[in-house]
Motif scaffolding. Structure first.
Motif, PDB file in Angstrom:
ATOM      1  N   GLU A 183       0.885  -1.166   0.000  1.00  0.00           N
ATOM      2  CA  GLU A 183       0.000   0.000   0.000  1.00  0.00           C
ATOM      3  C   GLU A 183       0.917   1.209   0.000  1.00  0.00           C
ATOM      4  N   SER A 184       0.645   2.191  -0.874  1.00  0.00           N
ATOM      5  CA  SER A 184       1.675   3.215  -1.072  1.00  0.00           C
ATOM      6  C   SER A 184       1.195   4.663  -1.090  1.00  0.00           C
ATOM      7  N   HIS A 185      -0.089   4.917  -0.793  1.00  0.00           N
ATOM      8  CA  HIS A 185      -0.574   6.293  -0.875  1.00  0.00           C
ATOM      9  C   HIS A 185      -0.625   6.923   0.511  1.00  0.00           C
ATOM     10  N   VAL A 186       0.129   8.010   0.709  1.00  0.00           N
ATOM     11  CA  VAL A 186       0.247   8.626   2.025  1.00  0.00           C
ATOM     12  C   VAL A 186      -1.109   9.069   2.567  1.00  0.00           C
TER      13      VAL A 186
ATOM     14  N   SER B  11      -3.035   6.297   3.928  1.00  0.00           N
ATOM     15  CA  SER B  11      -2.466   5.781   5.177  1.00  0.00           C
ATOM     16  C   SER B  11      -2.876   6.644   6.365  1.00  0.00           C
TER      17      SER B  11
ATOM     18  N   SER C 161      -4.824   3.454   8.460  1.00  0.00           N
ATOM     19  CA  SER C 161      -3.460   2.914   8.512  1.00  0.00           C
ATOM     20  C   SER C 161      -3.428   1.395   8.601  1.00  0.00           C
TER      21      SER C 161
ATOM     22  N   PHE D 230      -2.141  -0.635   5.696  1.00  0.00           N
ATOM     23  CA  PHE D 230      -0.708  -0.452   5.471  1.00  0.00           C
ATOM     24  C   PHE D 230       0.100  -1.337   6.416  1.00  0.00           C
TER      25      PHE D 230
ATOM     26  N   ASN E 100       2.137  -4.009   4.273  1.00  0.00           N
ATOM     27  CA  ASN E 100       3.537  -3.613   4.212  1.00  0.00           C
ATOM     28  C   ASN E 100       4.395  -4.266   5.290  1.00  0.00           C
TER      29      ASN E 100
ATOM     30  N   TYR F 233       2.290   5.368   6.216  1.00  0.00           N
ATOM     31  CA  TYR F 233       2.850   4.689   5.042  1.00  0.00           C
ATOM     32  C   TYR F 233       4.357   4.515   5.176  1.00  0.00           C
ATOM     33  N   SER F 234       5.070   5.625   5.395  1.00  0.00           N
ATOM     34  CA  SER F 234       6.532   5.533   5.444  1.00  0.00           C
ATOM     35  C   SER F 234       7.000   4.735   6.654  1.00  0.00           C
TER      36      SER F 234
ATOM     37  N   SER G 248       5.414   2.150   7.894  1.00  0.00           N
ATOM     38  CA  SER G 248       5.220   0.739   7.556  1.00  0.00           C
ATOM     39  C   SER G 248       6.306   0.248   6.608  1.00  0.00           C
ATOM     40  N   LYS G 249       6.741   1.089   5.689  1.00  0.00           N
ATOM     41  CA  LYS G 249       7.829   0.694   4.784  1.00  0.00           C
ATOM     42  C   LYS G 249       9.157   0.609   5.530  1.00  0.00           C
TER      43      LYS G 249
END
Length: 344
Positions: A83-86, A89, A93, A96, A100, A159-160, A162-163
């Motif tokens: 999932e990549s859209h801020v 998220s 959340s 994500f 992720n 998002y960030s 989770s990555k």
């Protein structure tokens, strides 16, 4: 080589698969959940190729993953499913965290157990390449101090975060269990087939429909932009040439503010369509500043010296050349997006 690509029906994943089918002799197994951000039609041109296989499944599904590993017997994994859209998220959340973090965990578990049963020669050939983002590094305090592979992690959004968590898991499976991994952290991607919720396609599509072009805050947020085909070639170069356990930053050398991109796209469209069907003299009149989103990072930038010096990779497209290709692609397919905008 037999390669599993997760998230292969997404924007970057589909570009990776088409490159691998069209420019190499590898066999590809595409695993994708087919969420709203995926489109299996991106792969129509190669969908019947004898070296291409597809399974619709969620990477959280341990049993289904194990079955595909057992049948296909991969020699490499390119992990793009995310999932990549801020904005999404910030609104929800949980998805994500599930995809992720937990999805990456399940993929690592299955990969490790599969790899552990390989013979010594096969173990040495195996690669697990995890594709991540520059957003894990957070907000740059100084726009001239670009992110390096050694930059401190400081994610700002769900998002960030989770990555970043996924990156740490991948490194832990290498350090603790010996799984042969590689990690990439790329700057913002753009190009054909990107979902219309993303920044550049949203500007293009909104402008061509005569709708407001939303810009968060003053629009002075700076990002480094990478054309998707350049990213694909970097991924392949890393997969086939990099040393195990290494991470690489992949950037396009294109730091530019959001507001500058909006005006650049509008100016390009003004040249294509000097006669407007809307009551405007320039598409830039559609630019609309809206309330900034929470925790919005002001600046990202990638130092890609490591991949250039060690693997002899550099981006081919300039921002203008890549943007021109992207705008032309969407312009030629604008009717595909009419139904989306009829409800707005």
């Amino acid at each position: 080589m037999k390669i599993i690509v997760t998230g292969g029906a997404g924007f970057i994943g589909s570009a990776v698969i088409k490159y691998l089918i069209n420019h190499t002799y590898h066999q590809i197994y595409n695993i994708d959940k087919l969420t709203y951000a995926s489109n299996i039609n991106f792969l129509n041109s190669i969908s019947h190729h004898p070296r291409y296989h597809f399974a619709q499944l969620d990477i959280i599904d341990h049993q289904a993953l194990s079955s595909i590993f057992k049948i296909f017997k991969p020699q490499a994994i390119i992990h793009l499913a995310a999932e990549s859209h801020v904005d999404r998220s910030l609104e929800n959340s949980e998805k994500f965290i599930q995809t992720n973090i937990l999805g990456t965990f399940q993929l690592l578990q299955v990969s490790y157990r599969y790899w552990s049963d390989l013979n010594k020669f096969e173990k040495e050939k195996f690669r697990f390449l995890h594709v991540s983002t520059d957003e894990v590094f957070g907000d740059m305090s100084d726009s001239k101090k670009l992110f390096t592979e050694n930059s401190r992690y400081s994610p700002s959004s769900p998002y960030s975060a989770s990555k970043a968590s996924a990156d740490h898991l991948v490194r832990a499976w290498h350090r603790s269990y010996g799984l042969p991994i590689l990690i990439t952290n790329s700057s913002n991607n753009y190009g054909p087939n990107q979902h219309p919720e993303k920044f550049i396609p949203k500007i293009i599509i909104n402008a061509l429909h005569g709708l407001p072009i939303p810009i968060y805050g003053d629009g002075n947020q700076i990002r480094d932009w990478l054309y998707v085909e350049d990213h694909v070639q970097a991924i392949y170069k890393i997969l086939t040439s990099a040393q195990i356990g290494e991470s690489y930053n992949i950037g396009g050398n294109n730091q530019i503010s959001n507001i500058s991109i909006a005006y650049k796209i509008c100016n390009f469209l003004d040249g294509l369509f000097p006669k407007k069907t809307f009551k405007i003299n320039s598409y830039s009149e559609l630019i609309t500043h809206i309330k900034d989103r929470p925790g919005h990072d002001k600046c990202y930038g990638i130092n890609n010296n490591k991949i250039k010096n060690e693997l002899n990779w550099k981006p081919i497209e300039s921002f203008d050349s890549g943007l021109n290709k992207t705008i032309t692609w969407y312009k030629e397919r604008i009717e595909n997006y009419n139904s989306i905008y009829q409800t707005i």
